[in-house]
Design an enzyme around this catalytic site. Structure first.
Site: not given
Length: 294
Positions: A161, A165, A195
């Site tokens: 990740y 990113k 979220t």
């Protein structure tokens, strides 16, 4: 006149979380929104909410990692709303593992959704905007990418990740440098908000819970969305190549890699000489922010 009136946006991953918040905030400021999400029911619920408040929105469920399908998303926006001005690349997933335990599939899934997903729609949108510019039309277009603190400084257990990113942050810089000639800006946002992904972690769910006393909801995703609404507007035509961090009521700009003064011998170094030289450069440099979780 509303901030985003007469503008059209595609927002990916807009069936929930930050994407849904972005879509609703954009629509509230007059933008027509293509709500893209592979979950039709989730996207439909967002569209219905927008339409119930007098806004304009449509559902799109195409796969953002499929190049041909992504062209269809751009065409859907243009055919439905007679144009396109904004692409918000928001969709993403997690496949968290420590690097020593990470599988090839864990790596590939993240690169496909994040990096390729950021490329596909933007590629077709840029070709549309470039053609308009070459035809003599005035273009005032926006690409808004989604990076992360993990990509800016690393994050334990998220090497896939973090790498994706970080790639998105670098992609944003390139897009800004290359596309300004066509009237296109490119910026990225590193958001921190409540979220579905953050609430799946027990500790974060407790920390980010909505306050019951009616006080400022620090972790509300809409706190991030308002910054995107500004960046998407005509007012932000001069802002490009920036990476913003947004959390609660706090907004800041993340500085990128910078070259230090260094040491120049004006000749080839002997490897045996470099120990003290490297140690001196490290001592004189500004330390990088710590990797998350370290």
């Amino acid at each position: 006149m509303s901030l985003l009136e007469n503008r059209v946006a595609i927002i990916t991953g807009a069936g929930g979380g930050l994407g849904a918040a972005h879509a609703k905030v954009f629509a509230a400021h007059g933008c027509a929104v293509v709500v893209n999400d592979i979950n039709y029911q989730a996207a439909e619920a967002v569209v219905e909410d927008i339409q119930a408040k007098g806004g304009r929105a449509i559902v799109n469920t195409a796969d953002i990692t499929d190049y041909a399908a992504s062209k269809g998303i751009v065409e859907h926006a243009i055919n439905e709303f007679a144009g396109l001005h904004i692409v918000v690349n928001n969709a993403g997933i997690n496949r968290d593992k420590m690097f020593a335990s990470m599988s090839e599939q864990d790596w590939d899934d993240i690169m496909r959704i994040h990096l390729k997903g950021h490329f596909c729609i933007s590629s077709h949108a840029v070709r549309y905007w470039r053609d308009l510019a070459k035809a003599g039309e005035t273009v005032d277009a926006r690409i808004i990418n989604t990076t992360s603190g993990a990509g800016l400084q690393g994050s334990i257990g998220q090497s896939n990740y973090a790498a994706a990113k970080a790639g998105i942050a670098a992609l944003t810089l390139n897009q800004a440098a290359e596309l300004g000639r066509y009237g296109i800006t490119a910026n990225a946002i590193a958001p921190a908000a409540r979220t579905g992904m953050t609430m799946a972690v027990d500790a974060m769910a407790q920390q980010m819970a909505k306050p019951e006393d009616g006080s400022f909801d620090y972790w509300a995703p809409e706190n991030v969305s308002v910054l995107l609404a500004y960046l998407a507007s005509a007012q932000a035509a001069h802002v490009s190549g920036k990476v913003f961090e947004s959390e609660g009521g706090r907004i800041c700009i993340a500085d990128g890699w910078r070259t230090t003064k260094g040491v120049d011998k004006d000749a080839q170094w002997d490897p045996n000489e470099l120990g003290d030289v490297v140690d001196h450069m490290i001592e004189a440099s500004t330390p990088a922010q710590k990797v998350w979780g370290s």
